[in-house]
Design a protein around this motif. Structure first.
Motif, PDB file in Angstrom:
ATOM      1  N   ASP A  96       0.809  -1.220   0.000  1.00 42.28           N
ATOM      2  CA  ASP A  96       0.000   0.000   0.000  1.00 42.28           C
ATOM      3  C   ASP A  96       0.843   1.272   0.000  1.00 42.28           C
ATOM      4  N   ASP A  97       0.193   2.348  -0.402  1.00 37.22           N
ATOM      5  CA  ASP A  97       0.619   3.744  -0.193  1.00 37.22           C
ATOM      6  C   ASP A  97       1.552   4.316  -1.263  1.00 37.22           C
ATOM      7  N   HIS A 157      -6.053   3.430  -3.717  1.00 38.64           N
ATOM      8  CA  HIS A 157      -5.910   3.561  -2.254  1.00 38.64           C
ATOM      9  C   HIS A 157      -6.163   5.017  -1.840  1.00 38.64           C
ATOM     10  N   HIS A 171      -4.847   9.673   1.161  1.00 38.35           N
ATOM     11  CA  HIS A 171      -4.834   8.872   2.382  1.00 38.35           C
ATOM     12  C   HIS A 171      -5.599   9.432   3.586  1.00 38.35           C
ATOM     13  N   PRO A 209      -7.850   3.659   3.174  1.00 34.85           N
ATOM     14  CA  PRO A 209      -6.791   3.952   4.144  1.00 34.85           C
ATOM     15  C   PRO A 209      -7.228   3.578   5.561  1.00 34.85           C
ATOM     16  N   HIS A 244       3.582  -2.422   3.044  1.00 37.68           N
ATOM     17  CA  HIS A 244       3.628  -1.053   2.507  1.00 37.68           C
ATOM     18  C   HIS A 244       4.896  -0.811   1.702  1.00 37.68           C
TER      19      HIS A 244
HETATM   20 ZN   LIG Z   1      -2.429   3.153   3.403  1.00 38.41          ZN
END
Ligand SMILES: [Zn+2]
Length: 270
Positions: free
Chosen positions: A70-71, A120, A124, A162, A224
């Motif tokens: 993620d991210d 995503h 966030h 998120p 992540h």
């Molecule tokens: Zn995230």
């Protein structure tokens, strides 16, 4: 073995079989309190209430798992892509729209190398707290759909909220748009271990240990590829885990294949 013991044994074996067949989707890893993540009971309730739209794991029949990151994208992502290419493992990335726009080459490389890309949010936030009048969709989701359209030429069908936060109304709205929300059953808590351990080797071994302990058939594993002081320990742990998990009989797949759901959102008029 007496008749009583034999009956007891049969009952135990029967109940184990039942447990395997009937366990509803649930989070395997311990919840880290007070870090602003969604509570396991909320995830589990929503997975039950919105089966087919809101997922935390696959049905558990096959020894396949989906690694998810993620991210990103971030400056750490190319090293992860190098590793995945070398190991021939395909993963699923849940990326922020703002980073998709900032790192278009990395987005196109990941796509060309067979990875699956998903939404995503743009920047966030806790989506569930954004006011209802379409803000969460227009400013966070749709902006990211457009970022993917611009950079990668398609709009994802999968999203991950998120911190795991979506309200029920938002899940229904995703369902109406032909989209799915993908949560997780194994949270590596890599962000937490990296924050707690300034030494990369220490952080990496913590991440590895969590995943080794809680991995299960058709797990969706949360990690992540952006944030904090960098994600080198996550990549180190991934490097160690791939051969280990293969040795345990696990194969790697992407979330869409694990759940048999689409990668690209069907846009009306296309
Ligand atoms: Zn995230």
């Amino acid at each position: 073995m007496g008749i009583f013991n034999r009956t007891l044994l049969i009952l135990i074996l029967w109940s184990l079989g039942q447990a395997g067949a009937q366990t509803p989707p649930h989070l395997r890893t311990p919840f880290i309190e007070d870090w602003g993540q969604v509570k396991p009971e909320t995830l589990e309730r929503q997975a039950k209430a919105f089966a087919g739209t809101f997922f935390i794991e696959g049905p558990g029949d096959r020894k396949e798992i989906a690694l998810t990151f993620d991210d990103g994208p971030s400056d750490d992502t190319p090293a992860l892509l190098d590793l995945l290419k070398k190991e021939n493992v395909k993963v699923t990335f849940f990326w922020q729209g703002q980073n998709v726009l900032q790192y278009p080459e990395i987005v196109r490389r990941a796509l060309a190398e067979g990875h699956v890309l998903a939404n995503h949010s743009f920047s966030h936030p806790n989506l569930s707290k954004m006011e209802d009048g379409g803000m969460w969709w227009d400013y966070q989701m749709e902006r990211t759909q457009q970022a993917f359209q611009k950079v990668a030429g398609f709009q994802p069908a999968m999203m991950r909220p998120p911190y795991g936060f979506l309200n029920d109304k938002q899940i229904k709205s995703l369902r109406d748009k032909g989209m799915t929300a993908i949560l997780w059953s194994v949270d590596s808590a890599d962000w937490f271990h990296i924050w707690q351990n300034s030494q990369d080797e220490m952080a990496s071994s913590k991440i590895e240990a969590v995943i080794k302990q809680y991995i299960h058939p058709e797990a969706i594993v949360l990690m992540h590829d952006s944030g904090g002081r960098g994600r080198k320990p996550t990549i180190m742990a991934t490097k160690a885990l791939i051969p280990y998990l293969r040795q345990q009989g696990y194969g790697f797949t992407t979330v869409d294949r694990l759940l048999n759901i689409p990668v690209r959102q069907a846009i009306s008029g296309e």
